[in-house]
Write an enzyme that holds these catalytic residues in place. Structure first.
Site, PDB file in Angstrom:
ATOM      1  N   HIS A  76       1.021  -1.137   0.426  1.00 32.58           N
ATOM      2  CA  HIS A  76       0.363   0.116   0.048  1.00 32.58           C
ATOM      3  C   HIS A  76       0.855   1.248   0.180  1.00 32.58           C
ATOM      4  O   HIS A  76       0.327   2.064  -0.751  1.00 32.58           O
ATOM      5  CB  HIS A  76      -0.519  -0.356   1.494  1.00 32.58           C
ATOM      6  CG  HIS A  76      -1.772  -1.234   1.220  1.00 32.58           C
ATOM      7  ND1 HIS A  76      -1.477  -1.826   1.759  1.00 32.58           N
ATOM      8  CD2 HIS A  76      -2.642  -1.865   0.437  1.00 32.58           C
ATOM      9  CE1 HIS A  76      -3.087  -2.932   2.281  1.00 32.58           C
ATOM     10  NE2 HIS A  76      -3.238  -2.319   0.954  1.00 32.58           N
ATOM     11  N   MET A  97       2.981  -9.096  -0.831  1.00 36.21           N
ATOM     12  CA  MET A  97       2.537  -8.294   1.059  1.00 36.21           C
ATOM     13  C   MET A  97       1.105  -8.752   0.748  1.00 36.21           C
ATOM     14  O   MET A  97       0.440  -8.085  -0.543  1.00 36.21           O
ATOM     15  CB  MET A  97       3.793  -6.614   0.615  1.00 36.21           C
ATOM     16  CG  MET A  97       4.173  -7.094   1.048  1.00 36.21           C
ATOM     17  SD  MET A  97       4.640  -6.059   2.503  1.00 36.21           S
ATOM     18  CE  MET A  97       6.559  -6.565   2.331  1.00 36.21           C
ATOM     19  N   SER A 135      -2.521  -7.949   3.256  1.00 44.06           N
ATOM     20  CA  SER A 135      -2.753  -7.646   5.291  1.00 44.06           C
ATOM     21  C   SER A 135      -3.284  -9.188   5.105  1.00 44.06           C
ATOM     22  O   SER A 135      -3.106  -9.394   6.329  1.00 44.06           O
ATOM     23  CB  SER A 135      -4.340  -7.250   4.735  1.00 44.06           C
ATOM     24  OG  SER A 135      -3.918  -6.135   3.881  1.00 44.06           O
TER      25      SER A 135
END
Ligand code: PAF
Length: 282
Positions: free
Chosen positions: A37, A184, A186
């Site tokens: 992000h 990556m 969450s």
């Protein structure tokens, strides 16, 4: 930095920026931010005058039985991270404000959404398209930023922007990986140590796919079979799909040629992870 959850307030702040001819960059997220992000936010900072990040776990893009209720939430940490990046405005609306009791209008993309995650997560892209149209209408961004890890999503968003005549420029940035090469996400936070080790089979399978193509293998079924063998060796891994498709229109291929997408979704003990690679094959 302003943190706001009120739609009217956000609109009035952004109206002032628009009137001042500020270029508005927007990064939509579901929070629980990671370096992926932040790479989008950094790019937004470098390419726009006023950067907005939304943090909203969008209920309508989760199917029944998925992790909507447990989706990781770290709002305080997220706000601090975004402050450090120099973000101007964080928008974190309440689900009831985004979806009032009489909410009945949805946005459907009907072609690219039929395959890959769209097939295995019914209604997912309808939820994504609907929330993005709402966010675009509230924020009126000039530029938006998406990552390659969600390749299918990025392709659908591009189609949505074009088909619905939004004057928005879309930027599409490479997947950020951890040291162990896991993309990556969450959802990586769900993984226990042994699961994290098992999850590395995802990138190993992608690397094998790339290697086989470099060595001259062209048959899709052969490449996919060999990739499957890498995944099924791991005790906690369960394949949702491994597919090789035309990277532009997501159509099936028998032989790899042109710009191709190798995409996979794998459950690691109940945690759904996705990854992909795009290759230009001569
Ligand atoms: O990629 C995501 O995090 C979500 O699908 C998005 C684009 C923020 C829409 O809810």
């Amino acid at each position: 930095m302003i943190v706001a959850n009120n739609i009217k307030k956000i609109k009035s702040i952004l109206k002032i920026q628009k009137t001042a001819n500020q270029v508005i960059g927007f990064v939509p997220t579901m929070g629980s931010l990671h370096k992926g992000h932040l790479s989008l936010v950094k790019m937004a900072k470098s390419k726009s005058d006023f950067v907005v990040v939304s943090i909203f776990v969008n209920p309508i893009q989760f199917s029944q039985g998925e992790d909507y209720q447990n989706y990781p939430k770290n709002i305080k940490t997220d706000i601090n991270l975004l402050k450090e990046e120099g973000v101007d405005l964080i928008f974190c609306p309440h689900p009831r404000d985004m979806y009032p009791i009489d909410f009945s209008v949805f946005v459907d993309e009907t072609e690219l959404s039929e395959v890959l995650c769209g097939k295995s997560r019914s209604g997912h892209f309808r939820g994504v398209c609907t929330v993005l149209v709402k966010l675009f209408n509230i924020i009126l961004p000039d530029k938006v930023y998406f990552g390659q890890k969600d390749y299918q999503q990025a392709l659908i968003v591009k189609r949505l922007i074009d088909n619905l005549n939004y004057d928005i420029r879309m930027y599409y940035l490479p997947t950020i990986r951890d040291k162990d090469k896991l993309a990556m996400s969450s959802r990586n936070r769900y993984l226990k140590d042994n699961e994290r080790l098992d999850s590395l089979c995802i990138n190993e399978a992608l690397s094998l796919g790339r290697k086989l193509i470099q060595q001259g293998e062209t048959r899709v079924f052969v490449i996919v079979d060999k990739m499957k063998n890498v995944i099924i060796k791991k005790r906690t891994a369960k394949i949702v799909y491994i597919e090789i498709l035309d990277a532009i229109n997501l159509k099936n291929l028998k032989i790899v040629k042109g710009k191709i997408l190798i995409a996979l979704a794998v459950y690691i003990n109940g945690t759904r992870l996705i990854d992909n690679t795009v290759i230009n094959v001569k």
